[in-house]
Design a protein around this motif. Structure first.
Motif, PDB file in Angstrom:
ATOM      1  N   ARG A  54      27.581  36.724  42.240  1.00 28.82           N
ATOM      2  CA  ARG A  54      28.392  37.346  41.198  1.00 28.82           C
ATOM      3  C   ARG A  54      29.595  38.049  41.801  1.00 28.82           C
ATOM      4  O   ARG A  54      30.680  38.056  41.214  1.00 28.82           O
ATOM      5  N   LEU A  55      29.423  38.652  42.984  1.00 28.09           N
ATOM      6  CA  LEU A  55      30.548  39.334  43.638  1.00 28.09           C
ATOM      7  C   LEU A  55      31.648  38.339  44.001  1.00 28.09           C
ATOM      8  O   LEU A  55      32.838  38.622  43.817  1.00 28.09           O
ATOM      9  N   ASP A  56      31.246  37.151  44.525  1.00 27.12           N
ATOM     10  CA  ASP A  56      32.235  36.108  44.827  1.00 27.12           C
ATOM     11  C   ASP A  56      33.032  35.744  43.580  1.00 27.12           C
ATOM     12  O   ASP A  56      34.253  35.590  43.626  1.00 27.12           O
ATOM     13  N   THR A  57      32.317  35.586  42.474  1.00 25.03           N
ATOM     14  CA  THR A  57      32.975  35.205  41.225  1.00 25.03           C
ATOM     15  C   THR A  57      33.955  36.280  40.774  1.00 25.03           C
ATOM     16  O   THR A  57      35.071  35.974  40.330  1.00 25.03           O
ATOM     17  N   LYS A  58      33.553  37.541  40.897  1.00 31.73           N
ATOM     18  CA  LYS A  58      34.440  38.635  40.495  1.00 31.73           C
ATOM     19  C   LYS A  58      35.692  38.672  41.371  1.00 31.73           C
ATOM     20  O   LYS A  58      36.805  38.885  40.875  1.00 31.73           O
ATOM     21  N   ILE A  59      35.516  38.457  42.677  1.00 34.41           N
ATOM     22  CA  ILE A  59      36.670  38.453  43.583  1.00 34.41           C
ATOM     23  C   ILE A  59      37.597  37.290  43.251  1.00 34.41           C
ATOM     24  O   ILE A  59      38.822  37.440  43.211  1.00 34.41           O
ATOM     25  N   ASP A  60      37.007  36.115  42.982  1.00 38.00           N
ATOM     26  CA  ASP A  60      37.823  34.935  42.681  1.00 38.00           C
ATOM     27  C   ASP A  60      38.601  35.078  41.383  1.00 38.00           C
ATOM     28  O   ASP A  60      39.680  34.490  41.235  1.00 38.00           O
ATOM     29  N   ARG A  61      38.055  35.833  40.429  1.00 38.50           N
ATOM     30  CA  ARG A  61      38.788  36.061  39.188  1.00 38.50           C
ATOM     31  C   ARG A  61      40.102  36.802  39.449  1.00 38.50           C
ATOM     32  O   ARG A  61      41.045  36.696  38.674  1.00 38.50           O
ATOM     33  N   ILE A  62      40.143  37.533  40.565  1.00 45.96           N
ATOM     34  CA  ILE A  62      41.357  38.278  40.922  1.00 45.96           C
ATOM     35  C   ILE A  62      42.249  37.448  41.836  1.00 45.96           C
ATOM     36  O   ILE A  62      43.427  37.236  41.554  1.00 45.96           O
ATOM     37  N   VAL A  63      41.696  36.946  42.965  1.00 44.64           N
ATOM     38  CA  VAL A  63      42.527  36.302  43.989  1.00 44.64           C
ATOM     39  C   VAL A  63      42.995  34.909  43.580  1.00 44.64           C
ATOM     40  O   VAL A  63      43.907  34.360  44.210  1.00 44.64           O
ATOM     41  N   THR A  64      42.382  34.323  42.545  1.00 39.81           N
ATOM     42  CA  THR A  64      42.846  33.015  42.065  1.00 39.81           C
ATOM     43  C   THR A  64      43.426  33.090  40.661  1.00 39.81           C
ATOM     44  O   THR A  64      43.674  32.056  40.043  1.00 39.81           O
ATOM     45  N   SER A  65      43.654  34.305  40.160  1.00 39.86           N
ATOM     46  CA  SER A  65      44.190  34.442  38.809  1.00 39.86           C
ATOM     47  C   SER A  65      45.684  34.136  38.797  1.00 39.86           C
ATOM     48  O   SER A  65      46.375  34.224  39.812  1.00 39.86           O
ATOM     49  N   LYS A  66      46.193  33.779  37.615  1.00 34.85           N
ATOM     50  CA  LYS A  66      47.623  33.489  37.478  1.00 34.85           C
ATOM     51  C   LYS A  66      48.467  34.746  37.657  1.00 34.85           C
ATOM     52  O   LYS A  66      49.631  34.666  38.050  1.00 34.85           O
ATOM     53  N   THR A  67      47.873  35.900  37.379  1.00 37.23           N
ATOM     54  CA  THR A  67      48.625  37.156  37.476  1.00 37.23           C
ATOM     55  C   THR A  67      48.667  37.685  38.899  1.00 37.23           C
ATOM     56  O   THR A  67      49.732  38.059  39.410  1.00 37.23           O
ATOM     57  N   TRP A  68      47.503  37.713  39.547  1.00 39.84           N
ATOM     58  CA  TRP A  68      47.402  38.367  40.857  1.00 39.84           C
ATOM     59  C   TRP A  68      47.307  37.414  42.030  1.00 39.84           C
ATOM     60  O   TRP A  68      47.465  37.827  43.180  1.00 39.84           O
TER      61      TRP A  68
END
Length: 473
Positions: A54-68
């Motif tokens: 779950r931590l990997d998924t949370k990090i990926d939501r940030i580092v692979t997001s269109k915004t960030w």
């Protein structure tokens, strides 16, 4: 006619309803939930035992997001480059002092003691040895820092996220998403970036990555960019803004290189390397602690030392050539003087001069010796009191003294800007050219990879020079 599968299922359901009565729906629902719970349990156990947590998924939501995604990517790259450049200053100074201020005087004294002819001493020590010494002193520390940092990011699992973020842009340019990784490697060394293209399976897209990797601003070109941006661009604004302007200019050149990579990839994919963009499944591996010491060892042995050795092999004859053309006179003028006069008209046309063009020709083995060669040739032409004689490359600790020598050679703000552009857009160094040939086994593709950036460099600097002279004067 045989019943359809869906009819068989409905008949089976009716039969089950007849057998178990009105509780059919409840028992079926409970069965589904039981199966779902078992599946979820298996997935959860799999993630906790090495899969994506779950931590990997949370990090990926940030580092692979269109915004960030992109800001974080550029920030990490900027930090890596900053650590590389700043961290390399001290060891580079130590190596430079050792090779140039300790070993070289010893060799010169030894040559006198054994009665070595001046020309042989100059050829071997001031030519061959000096070029090799410059390459080691300037090239080794940045590579020894950048490659381990790059590999640590790879081990940590971040680099696949970079490929994920840039995949869409590379596909739009007709290239492969994995080229994002080879591009990043090119910021350390273009030769290493060319070797890294082996991760691309498609031969067409691998060729695109190889040909365009030179647009990544390698560590051999960073010192030139920083020096010119500091002493020329930083000088045209108030002192409190000079640092910001210089840094912004260097970062702008690096970003411009990425833009040219996309443009060149698109151009190649529409002309000599036509074809469909291949698809690939990019698996985002779990984040994990890097294997620090193994990474350090592997990076230094497999990447740093191999690339450095190739650079030394090519730098030695370059140093010999620089000394020879500076010390052999023809008709009362050195060969270097004749060549500078010959290249001056072309240099003026593109906002540079004959000294710069000659320096890039003789310094093709390594970008690290471009500035020392430019300073030596400028002193030789102008007669400014600096350096240790014709053919002896040198650098100055003072940026102001360096700027004074360059201005004495006729440099202007246009010269500085176009040198920064030409430093980005010119042929690869001989180490990279050799590596391209080893990887492609083709004279044709090696020639294209060598000439494409050079042609773009002439076009861009010519346009900038003409626009500058029309609107600024």
């Amino acid at each position: 006619m045989e019943k359809e599968p869906i009819d068989k299922i409905l008949d089976l359901a009716e039969d089950l309803r007849w057998k178990i009565g009105d509780d059919f729906h409840d028992e079926l629902t409970e069965g589904i939930y039981a199966d779902a719970a078992e599946i979820v349990g298996d997935v959860t156990r799999s993630e906790n035992s090495g899969g994506r947590s779950r931590l990997d998924t949370k990090i990926d939501r940030i580092v692979t997001s269109k915004t960030w995604g992109f800001p974080i990517m550029f920030l990490i790259l900027a930090i890596v480059l900053w650590i590389t450049i700043v961290g390399a200053n001290y060891p580079s100074s130590m190596l430079s002092d050792l090779f140039l201020n300790t070993i070289r005087p010893f060799l010169k004294d030894l040559a006198v003691q054994i009665n070595m002819p001046w020309w042989l001493s100059g050829f071997l020590i001031d030519g061959v040895y000096m070029a090799v010494a410059w390459v080691i002193a300037v090239m080794l520390p940045p590579m020894a820092i950048f490659f381990p940092l790059f590999t640590l990011l790879e081990d940590f699992g971040y680099l696949p996220r970079v490929a994920f973020n840039l995949d869409y842009l590379f596909k739009k340019s007709g290239a492969h998403g994995k080229q994002a990784l080879t591009m990043s490697m090119g910021f350390g060394c273009n030769a290493a970036g060319v070797v890294a293209t082996r991760i691309i399976d498609s031969p067409r897209e691998r060729l695109i990555a190889i040909i365009t990797n030179n647009f990544s601003l390698c560590n051999g070109r960073w010192p030139t960019q920083i020096l010119i941006a500091t002493v020329f661009l930083g000088a045209v604004v108030p002192q409190y803004l000079s640092g910001i302007v210089a840094v912004s200019a260097v970062i702008g050149i690096a970003v411009l290189g990425i833009a040219f990579m996309f443009f060149s990839s698109w151009l190649l994919s529409k002309t000599v390397l036509k074809g469909e963009v291949s698809t690939f499944n990019l698996e985002l591996p779990p984040y994990r602690p890097p294997r620090f010491w193994k990474t350090i060892y592997t990076s230094i042995i497999d990447r740093t030392l191999i690339v450095l050795w190739r650079a030394i092999v090519f730098a030695a004859p370059a140093g010999a050539a620089i000394w020879l053309i500076s010390n052999i006179d023809v008709g009362g003028q050195s060969i270097a003087g004749w060549m500078i006069d010959f290249f001056d008209p072309l240099g003026f046309l593109i906002g540079l001069n004959g000294v710069i063009l000659l320096a890039y020709i003789v310094a093709i083995p390594a970008n690290e010796i471009v500035i020392p060669t430019i300073l030596m040739l400028t002193v030789m032409v102008t007669g400014v009191a600096a350096g240790e004689g014709a053919g002896v490359m040198f650098e100055l600790d003072s940026a102001n003294e360096t700027a004074e020598i360059l201005r004495a050679g006729g440099w202007t703000l246009l010269t500085a800007i176009n040198l920064m552009l030409f430093s980005l857009l010119h042929n690869p160094c001989s180490t990279t050219i050799y590596t391209i040939y080893k990887e492609t086994q083709s004279v044709k593709w090696t020639s294209i990879a060598t000439l494409l950036p050079l042609i773009l460099g002439f076009i861009v600097t010519f346009l900038v020079a003409q626009i500058w002279r029309i609107f600024i004067g």
